[in-house]
Design a protein around this motif. Structure first.
Motif, PDB file in Angstrom:
ATOM      1  N   MET A 155       3.566  -0.476   3.050  1.00 20.10           N
ATOM      2  CA  MET A 155       2.394  -0.672   3.856  1.00 20.10           C
ATOM      3  C   MET A 155       2.090  -2.166   3.924  1.00 20.10           C
ATOM      4  N   LEU A 156       1.670  -2.602   5.057  1.00 20.84           N
ATOM      5  CA  LEU A 156       1.343  -4.000   5.285  1.00 20.84           C
ATOM      6  C   LEU A 156       0.141  -4.406   4.433  1.00 20.84           C
ATOM      7  N   SER A 157       0.223  -5.562   3.801  1.00 20.34           N
ATOM      8  CA  SER A 157      -0.861  -6.069   2.970  1.00 20.34           C
ATOM      9  C   SER A 157      -1.686  -7.075   3.764  1.00 20.34           C
ATOM     10  N   ALA A 158      -2.961  -6.815   3.907  1.00 22.97           N
ATOM     11  CA  ALA A 158      -3.842  -7.689   4.680  1.00 22.97           C
ATOM     12  C   ALA A 158      -3.980  -9.052   4.010  1.00 22.97           C
ATOM     13  N   ASN A 159      -4.116  -9.070   2.692  1.00 24.85           N
ATOM     14  CA  ASN A 159      -4.292 -10.342   1.984  1.00 24.85           C
ATOM     15  C   ASN A 159      -3.066 -11.228   2.106  1.00 24.85           C
ATOM     16  N   LYS A 160      -1.886 -10.615   1.967  1.00 27.05           N
ATOM     17  CA  LYS A 160      -0.649 -11.390   2.073  1.00 27.05           C
ATOM     18  C   LYS A 160      -0.457 -11.919   3.494  1.00 27.05           C
ATOM     19  N   ASN A 165      -7.037  -7.039  13.463  1.00 25.15           N
ATOM     20  CA  ASN A 165      -7.457  -5.924  12.621  1.00 25.15           C
ATOM     21  C   ASN A 165      -6.662  -5.891  11.322  1.00 25.15           C
ATOM     22  N   TRP A 166      -5.356  -6.126  11.412  1.00 28.04           N
ATOM     23  CA  TRP A 166      -4.516  -6.091  10.216  1.00 28.04           C
ATOM     24  C   TRP A 166      -4.872  -7.212   9.263  1.00 28.04           C
ATOM     25  N   LYS A 198      -7.841  -8.335   8.836  1.00 23.75           N
ATOM     26  CA  LYS A 198      -9.109  -7.946   8.218  1.00 23.75           C
ATOM     27  C   LYS A 198      -8.955  -6.791   7.234  1.00 23.75           C
ATOM     28  N   GLY A 199      -7.804  -6.109   7.287  1.00 22.57           N
ATOM     29  CA  GLY A 199      -7.600  -4.949   6.428  1.00 22.57           C
ATOM     30  C   GLY A 199      -7.890  -3.642   7.127  1.00 22.57           C
ATOM     31  N   LEU A 200      -8.155  -3.690   8.427  1.00 25.46           N
ATOM     32  CA  LEU A 200      -8.352  -2.474   9.215  1.00 25.46           C
ATOM     33  C   LEU A 200      -7.006  -2.116   9.833  1.00 25.46           C
ATOM     34  N   PHE A 201      -6.459  -1.008   9.479  1.00 27.20           N
ATOM     35  CA  PHE A 201      -5.124  -0.653   9.938  1.00 27.20           C
ATOM     36  C   PHE A 201      -5.190   0.308  11.116  1.00 27.20           C
ATOM     37  N   LYS A 202      -5.811  -0.188  12.203  1.00 29.88           N
ATOM     38  CA  LYS A 202      -5.855   0.562  13.452  1.00 29.88           C
ATOM     39  C   LYS A 202      -5.371  -0.358  14.550  1.00 29.88           C
ATOM     40  N   PRO A 203      -4.276  -0.114  15.178  1.00 30.21           N
ATOM     41  CA  PRO A 203      -3.326   0.981  14.977  1.00 30.21           C
ATOM     42  C   PRO A 203      -2.539   0.780  13.681  1.00 30.21           C
ATOM     43  N   ILE A 204      -2.015   1.875  13.156  1.00 34.32           N
ATOM     44  CA  ILE A 204      -1.260   1.808  11.914  1.00 34.32           C
ATOM     45  C   ILE A 204       0.039   1.043  12.169  1.00 34.32           C
ATOM     46  N   CYS A 263       3.746   0.111  12.055  1.00 35.86           N
ATOM     47  CA  CYS A 263       4.994   0.797  11.704  1.00 35.86           C
ATOM     48  C   CYS A 263       5.947  -0.232  11.093  1.00 35.86           C
ATOM     49  N   SER A 264       7.069   0.238  10.599  1.00 39.43           N
ATOM     50  CA  SER A 264       8.013  -0.662   9.934  1.00 39.43           C
ATOM     51  C   SER A 264       8.581  -1.694  10.907  1.00 39.43           C
ATOM     52  N   GLU A 265       8.718  -1.318  12.171  1.00 35.31           N
ATOM     53  CA  GLU A 265       9.189  -2.271  13.186  1.00 35.31           C
ATOM     54  C   GLU A 265       8.181  -3.411  13.365  1.00 35.31           C
ATOM     55  N   ASP A 266       6.892  -3.083  13.357  1.00 31.96           N
ATOM     56  CA  ASP A 266       5.856  -4.118  13.476  1.00 31.96           C
ATOM     57  C   ASP A 266       5.897  -5.082  12.301  1.00 31.96           C
ATOM     58  N   VAL A 267       6.094  -4.558  11.105  1.00 27.23           N
ATOM     59  CA  VAL A 267       6.144  -5.405   9.917  1.00 27.23           C
ATOM     60  C   VAL A 267       7.364  -6.327   9.977  1.00 27.23           C
ATOM     61  N   ARG A 268       8.505  -5.784  10.419  1.00 26.22           N
ATOM     62  CA  ARG A 268       9.710  -6.623  10.554  1.00 26.22           C
ATOM     63  C   ARG A 268       9.495  -7.727  11.584  1.00 26.22           C
ATOM     64  N   ASN A 269       8.846  -7.388  12.715  1.00 32.26           N
ATOM     65  CA  ASN A 269       8.580  -8.388  13.747  1.00 32.26           C
ATOM     66  C   ASN A 269       7.612  -9.467  13.263  1.00 32.26           C
ATOM     67  N   LEU A 270       6.596  -9.066  12.496  1.00 34.30           N
ATOM     68  CA  LEU A 270       5.666 -10.047  11.920  1.00 34.30           C
ATOM     69  C   LEU A 270       6.383 -10.976  10.946  1.00 34.30           C
ATOM     70  N   ALA A 271       7.248 -10.406  10.113  1.00 31.10           N
ATOM     71  CA  ALA A 271       7.988 -11.215   9.150  1.00 31.10           C
ATOM     72  C   ALA A 271       8.908 -12.202   9.869  1.00 31.10           C
ATOM     73  N   ALA A 272       9.525 -11.754  10.957  1.00 31.69           N
ATOM     74  CA  ALA A 272      10.399 -12.648  11.725  1.00 31.69           C
ATOM     75  C   ALA A 272       9.585 -13.762  12.378  1.00 31.69           C
ATOM     76  N   ALA A 273       8.404 -13.432  12.891  1.00 30.94           N
ATOM     77  CA  ALA A 273       7.560 -14.433  13.546  1.00 30.94           C
ATOM     78  C   ALA A 273       7.039 -15.463  12.543  1.00 30.94           C
ATOM     79  N   LEU A 274       6.798 -15.024  11.316  1.00 35.00           N
ATOM     80  CA  LEU A 274       6.290 -15.925  10.285  1.00 35.00           C
ATOM     81  C   LEU A 274       7.412 -16.573   9.473  1.00 35.00           C
ATOM     82  N   SER A 275       8.658 -16.243   9.807  1.00 33.23           N
ATOM     83  CA  SER A 275       9.856 -16.690   9.088  1.00 33.23           C
ATOM     84  C   SER A 275       9.708 -16.435   7.586  1.00 33.23           C
ATOM     85  N   ALA A 276       9.351 -15.204   7.279  1.00 33.60           N
ATOM     86  CA  ALA A 276       9.204 -14.760   5.896  1.00 33.60           C
ATOM     87  C   ALA A 276      10.000 -13.472   5.720  1.00 33.60           C
TER      88      ALA A 276
END
Length: 182
Positions: free
Chosen positions: A1-6, A41-42, A44-50, A52-65
């Motif tokens: 699950m995506l961590s809002a703080n991280k 929303n993410w 802030k810690g509000l997970f709407k929309p939830i 998915c794993s594809e979104d997390v991978r895309n965020l990691a690629a955009a942040l180069s992490a």
């Protein structure tokens, strides 16, 4: 699950805004405007929309992490047959410790809740191991116990003085354990 703080911390380190990240998240059912709103929303810690794993991978690629730098692994035991007050005593012992230290503490704690919470912790660690996380660097980021009400089928009565009857109600609780990578 995506961590809002991280997510918030990495965005601050890299000086990226939600609008910059939203371009990577555009997919079917999520246009540019909705993607910006989702990222905010993410954060802030509000997970709407939830996410998915594809979104997390895309965020990691955009942040180069790495993906494991943005996620945390959760496990829960719903309607555990123990009082929440008793379970909270044990969950307070493991909060903030490394996963291995927490398992050692739970192994030698002489409380009934310790075995239940140990199973939940092992489940969260196994989930992290499935997703190629470094198990040696895991720590318990959050351990929480919520009230689940009275267990079904456990309502009883006990006879008291002068013909009165007092209710015996056995409680249940929800146990949540979250582990994250350092």
């Amino acid at each position: 699950m995506l961590s809002a703080n991280k997510l918030k911390r990495i965005c601050k380190q890299r000086n990226t805004r939600a609008e910059q990240l939203a371009g990577q998240l555009v997919r079917g059912g999520l246009d540019e405007k909705a993607a910006v709103k989702a990222v905010k929303n993410w954060q802030k810690g509000l997970f709407k929309p939830i996410p998915c794993s594809e979104d997390v991978r895309n965020l990691a690629a955009a942040l180069s992490a790495e993906v494991n730098d943005l996620v945390e692994w959760r496990s829960s035991y719903r309607f555990a047959p123990i009082s929440p007050r008793k379970a909270r005593l044990v969950t307070e012992l493991i909060a903030g410790r490394s996963a291995q230290d927490a398992m050692d503490i739970l192994k030698f704690t002489k409380k009934r809740a310790a075995t239940i919470i140990n199973k939940v912790l092992k489940s969260a660690v196994a989930d992290a191991d499935e997703q190629q996380a470094d198990v040696d660097n895991l720590y318990v980021s959050c351990s929480r116990v919520d009230d689940a009400g009275i267990r079904i089928g456990t309502k009883r009565w006990i006879a008291k003085d002068r013909g009165r009857a007092h209710r015996i109600s056995k409680k249940a609780c929800h146990i949540y354990v979250t582990v994250a990578q350092l």
